[in-house]
Write a protein that holds these residues in place. Sequence first.
Motif, mmCIF file in Angstrom:
data_model
loop_
_atom_site.group_PDB
_atom_site.id
_atom_site.type_symbol
_atom_site.label_atom_id
_atom_site.label_comp_id
_atom_site.label_asym_id
_atom_site.label_seq_id
_atom_site.Cartn_x
_atom_site.Cartn_y
_atom_site.Cartn_z
ATOM 1 N N UNK A 161 5.533 1.125 -3.509
ATOM 2 C CA UNK A 161 5.760 -0.215 -2.964
ATOM 3 C C UNK A 161 5.920 -1.184 -4.117
ATOM 4 N N UNK A 162 6.529 -2.306 -3.818
ATOM 5 C CA UNK A 162 6.518 -3.374 -4.811
ATOM 6 C C UNK A 162 5.101 -3.932 -4.874
ATOM 7 N N UNK A 163 4.785 -4.572 -5.954
ATOM 8 C CA UNK A 163 3.454 -5.144 -6.104
ATOM 9 C C UNK A 163 3.182 -6.163 -4.995
ATOM 10 N N UNK A 164 4.182 -6.933 -4.624
ATOM 11 C CA UNK A 164 4.013 -7.939 -3.569
ATOM 12 C C UNK A 164 3.690 -7.281 -2.228
ATOM 13 N N UNK A 165 4.411 -6.199 -1.883
ATOM 14 C CA UNK A 165 4.133 -5.485 -0.632
ATOM 15 C C UNK A 165 2.725 -4.900 -0.642
ATOM 16 N N UNK A 166 2.358 -4.352 -1.766
ATOM 17 C CA UNK A 166 1.043 -3.748 -1.894
ATOM 18 C C UNK A 166 -0.060 -4.789 -1.736
ATOM 19 N N UNK A 167 0.088 -5.930 -2.398
ATOM 20 C CA UNK A 167 -0.926 -6.980 -2.306
ATOM 21 C C UNK A 167 -1.071 -7.448 -0.855
ATOM 22 N N UNK A 168 0.037 -7.622 -0.177
ATOM 23 C CA UNK A 168 -0.012 -8.050 1.223
ATOM 24 C C UNK A 168 -0.753 -7.017 2.085
ATOM 25 N N UNK A 169 -0.400 -5.748 1.938
ATOM 26 C CA UNK A 169 -1.032 -4.703 2.738
ATOM 27 C C UNK A 169 -2.508 -4.534 2.404
ATOM 28 N N UNK A 170 -2.832 -4.538 1.116
ATOM 29 C CA UNK A 170 -4.222 -4.364 0.723
ATOM 30 C C UNK A 170 -5.072 -5.577 1.069
ATOM 31 N N UNK A 171 -4.497 -6.764 1.035
ATOM 32 C CA UNK A 171 -5.248 -7.961 1.423
ATOM 33 C C UNK A 171 -5.680 -7.867 2.875
ATOM 34 N N UNK A 172 -4.783 -7.406 3.715
ATOM 35 C CA UNK A 172 -5.107 -7.240 5.133
ATOM 36 C C UNK A 172 -6.200 -6.194 5.318
#
Length: 185
Positions: free
Chosen positions: A158-169
């Motif tokens: 994943x892109x870092x942005x996608x990962x941050x969004x998913x992991x934040x949730x």
Amino acid sequence: MTGMDAFPEDEKRWFMHIGYLAQNWAGVETTLDGIVRQLHVHHGGHKFEPTPPQAFKRKRTFIRKAFADRPELAEHKGWLETLLDTATRLAEIRHWALHSGWVTEGAENVTLNRYSKDDPLKWEHHKLTLDELYAAGEECAGLMLRLTWFGQVAFGIMTKEQLIENLSELSSEIGAPLPSDDPSD
């Protein structure tokens, strides 16, 4: 009335904390399974291990070997070792908690007993507090997130942005802090 109603409240707390540790360890194992499968399918792991390993110790060995054999993954080896060392320590606590007989010593302390690995007629003992057991469960939840972060970064899924969004949730759902992408954390 359920079977659990027959147990004293102090013992129910132990059962709950052991379950918390076991469930969060399952998340660690599942995340390791994802890393193993990436290595097995996409990074040549099938060449030295025909089927993905299932046991934690075999997963750990497989992951180390696969990373050692792939130059494109070499930059992540230090971070990997830190994560695997943490997993190994937590696996031992989980093993004691799930595979030992235990004797409570008041509401907050327990002595865990199991047969020795070295002498089948000798007992090994390990003391643990309720707080230590809960902390190990919490640390497993955080390790699951750090392993997810690691796998995504190492394999570029994943892109870092996608990962941050998913992991934040996910982090907000389980109450664990969002991991850093700094390998020293």
